[in-house]
Design an enzyme around this catalytic site. Sequence first.
Site, PDB file in Angstrom:
ATOM      1  N   HIS A 184      49.381  52.001  44.695  1.00 24.23           N
ATOM      2  CA  HIS A 184      49.740  51.410  43.398  1.00 24.23           C
ATOM      3  C   HIS A 184      49.059  52.175  42.274  1.00 24.23           C
ATOM      4  CE1 HIS A 184      46.147  49.406  44.965  1.00 24.23           C
ATOM      5  NE2 HIS A 184      45.801  49.147  43.724  1.00 24.23           N
TER       6      HIS A 184
ATOM      7  N   ARG B 202      46.666  45.488  28.053  1.00 17.38           N
ATOM      8  CA  ARG B 202      46.769  44.828  29.358  1.00 17.38           C
ATOM      9  C   ARG B 202      45.361  44.485  29.830  1.00 17.38           C
ATOM     10  NH1 ARG B 202      49.725  44.455  34.345  1.00 17.38           N
ATOM     11  NH2 ARG B 202      48.345  44.789  36.113  1.00 17.38           N
TER      12      ARG B 202
ATOM     13  N   ASP C   7      43.656  50.471  47.853  1.00 18.86           N
ATOM     14  CA  ASP C   7      42.345  49.841  47.772  1.00 18.86           C
ATOM     15  C   ASP C   7      41.697  49.891  49.162  1.00 18.86           C
ATOM     16  OD1 ASP C   7      42.909  49.320  45.119  1.00 18.86           O
ATOM     17  OD2 ASP C   7      43.467  47.235  45.450  1.00 18.86           O
TER      18      ASP C   7
ATOM     19  N   HIS D 236      46.573  55.049  43.998  1.00 13.32           N
ATOM     20  CA  HIS D 236      45.534  54.906  45.029  1.00 13.32           C
ATOM     21  C   HIS D 236      45.865  53.719  45.917  1.00 13.32           C
ATOM     22  CE1 HIS D 236      44.451  51.888  42.048  1.00 13.32           C
ATOM     23  NE2 HIS D 236      43.768  51.267  42.993  1.00 13.32           N
TER      24      HIS D 236
HETATM   25  C1  LIG Z   1      37.615  57.334  42.649  1.00  8.54           C
HETATM   26  C2  LIG Z   1      37.079  56.265  43.164  1.00  8.54           C
HETATM   27  C3  LIG Z   1      36.972  54.949  42.435  1.00  8.54           C
HETATM   28  C4  LIG Z   1      36.814  53.969  43.565  1.00  8.54           C
HETATM   29  C5  LIG Z   1      35.886  54.728  44.453  1.00  8.54           C
HETATM   30  C6  LIG Z   1      36.605  56.077  44.563  1.00  8.54           C
HETATM   31  O1  LIG Z   1      35.780  57.139  44.981  1.00  8.54           O
HETATM   32  C7  LIG Z   1      37.791  55.893  45.533  1.00  8.54           C
HETATM   33  C8  LIG Z   1      38.247  54.406  45.595  1.00  8.54           C
HETATM   34  C9  LIG Z   1      38.204  53.727  44.226  1.00  8.54           C
HETATM   35  C10 LIG Z   1      38.372  52.210  44.314  1.00  8.54           C
HETATM   36  C11 LIG Z   1      39.825  51.708  44.181  1.00  8.54           C
HETATM   37  C12 LIG Z   1      39.841  50.191  44.317  1.00  8.54           C
HETATM   38  C13 LIG Z   1      38.747  49.510  43.484  1.00  8.54           C
HETATM   39  O2  LIG Z   1      39.110  49.541  42.110  1.00  8.54           O
HETATM   40  C14 LIG Z   1      37.384  50.222  43.661  1.00  8.54           C
HETATM   41  C15 LIG Z   1      36.250  49.423  43.001  1.00  8.54           C
HETATM   42  C16 LIG Z   1      37.121  50.477  45.108  1.00  8.54           C
HETATM   43  O3  LIG Z   1      36.477  49.796  45.876  1.00  8.54           O
HETATM   44  O4  LIG Z   1      37.709  51.659  45.481  1.00  8.54           O
HETATM   45  C17 LIG Z   1      37.537  51.656  43.179  1.00  8.54           C
HETATM   46  C18 LIG Z   1      36.288  52.560  43.202  1.00  8.54           C
HETATM   47  C19 LIG Z   1      35.528  52.507  41.862  1.00  8.54           C
HETATM   48  O5  LIG Z   1      36.154  52.451  40.796  1.00  8.54           O
HETATM   49  O6  LIG Z   1      34.294  52.532  41.912  1.00  8.54           O
HETATM   50  O1  LIG Z   2      44.385  46.887  36.592  1.00 10.25           O
HETATM   51  C1  LIG Z   2      45.286  46.736  37.379  1.00 10.25           C
HETATM   52  O2  LIG Z   2      46.292  46.088  37.120  1.00 10.25           O
HETATM   53  C2  LIG Z   2      45.157  47.338  38.782  1.00 10.25           C
HETATM   54  C3  LIG Z   2      43.913  48.175  38.907  1.00 10.25           C
HETATM   55  C4  LIG Z   2      43.612  48.600  40.293  1.00 10.25           C
HETATM   56  O3  LIG Z   2      44.492  48.895  41.057  1.00 10.25           O
HETATM   57  C5  LIG Z   2      42.214  48.669  40.723  1.00 10.25           C
HETATM   58  O4  LIG Z   2      41.315  48.375  39.889  1.00 10.25           O
HETATM   59  O5  LIG Z   2      41.975  48.999  41.894  1.00 10.25           O
HETATM   60 FE   LIG Z   3      43.769  49.152  43.080  1.00 12.67          FE
END
Ligand SMILES: C=C1C[C@]23C[C@@]1(O)CC[C@H]2[C@@]12CC[C@H](O)[C@@](C)(C(=O)O1)[C@H]2[C@@H]3C(=O)O
Ligand SMILES: O=C(O)CCC(=O)C(=O)O
Ligand SMILES: [Fe+2]
Length: 333
Positions: free
Chosen positions: A262, A272, A207, A205
């Site tokens: 990543h 981890r 961020d 994904h």
């Molecule tokens: C599948 C998902 C988890 C996420 C929200 C989403 O719909 C798409 C983006 C995901 C992500 C990736 C980065 C961060 O870990 C996170 C908190 C964010 O802002 O976008 C997660 C979301 C989540 O886990 O709630």
């Molecule tokens: O846990 C990690 O090392 C990365 C996780 C990550 O990419 C995320 O939480 O968005």
């Molecule tokens: Fe991430």
Amino acid sequence: MVVLSQPALEPFSLIKTCKPVAFFSTIPVVDLTDPHAKTLIVKACEEFGFFKLVSHGVPLEFMTKLEALATNFFNLPQPEKDKIGPPDPFGYGNKKIGPNGDVGWVEYLLLNTNPQIAFQKTFSIFQENQQNFRYAVEDYILSVKRMTFEVLELIADGLGIESRNVFSRMLRNDKSDSCFRLNHYPPCPELQALSGRNLIGFGEHTDPQIISVLRSNNTNGLQICLKDGTWVSVPPDQTSFFFNVGDALQVMTNGRFKSVKHRVLADPLKSRISMIFFGGPPLGEKIAPLTSLIAEREESLYREFTWSEYKRSAYKSRLADYRLGLFEKTAGQ
Ligand SMILES: C=C1C[C@]23C[C@@]1(O)CC[C@H]2[C@@]12CC[C@H](O)[C@@](C)(C(=O)O1)[C@H]2[C@@H]3C(=O)O
Ligand SMILES: O=C(O)CCC(=O)C(=O)O
Ligand SMILES: [Fe+2]
């Protein structure tokens, strides 16, 4: 005919596996005290959307203390942890990532860092016996934020932008929609023995925010995708921070910086623990390419949107989706 079940594989049945890949030997490393830091950071963000920061000024003690307390938290009995879940999106989550069916070999605590929300929901997560954990999170976040503001100001300088707070002001704002995540990837020796592969802890994904700042313990797992599409493993370094360009920064630089794809693989033998600060703008903030970064004869690649609009759209997407697609301008727009 008798069909044999495979009980050992059952807990993994929904979670994908992946083969290990080569180590990233040329990872850009920037020393925050280096007078050339701004140029090196901009170069790394253009080339990889990723770099490692050393001499960052965050006390090591904050990092190790939080890691120890997070380990204690993840070692609590499952029913204790479940009391602060399922995530909405904040709170404790286990294997399920986001609301749309993504799964991984990970348990986590997702917290909002906005004091206005944090005091209501996030800190009610920390029950009486978890006060030290709460203070360790607060100390860590405060210090990581300070470092992140400095990095964002160096980025603005390095890009030749007149107002050096153009990015950092969004995170400095009281209403900044930043969040903080503690991830725990338990070891998975059975699966490794059965298949020779690693479980996917956190699927690929980008961020969505402006910038993400990651620190982990000394266990492998983080991989990034290079411009040519190859995946490389990032050697862990528990004393340093890894910075990821997020989607919002890709937009504001009109694609000059790319948000880095990543993922994380679980280690077969070692836990981890990672802690990530996601620097996001206030919900009402308008995100668009900065005029000064749209080169002559170049067009704006994205339409303007608010962070709230982007977040809503992200939460409708699956983890691996290309979320920016919906915000790209088509020719002539
Ligand atoms: C599948 C998902 C988890 C996420 C929200 C989403 O719909 C798409 C983006 C995901 C992500 C990736 C980065 C961060 O870990 C996170 C908190 C964010 O802002 O976008 C997660 C979301 C989540 O886990 O709630
Ligand atoms: O846990 C990690 O090392 C990365 C996780 C990550 O990419 C995320 O939480 O968005
Ligand atoms: Fe991430």
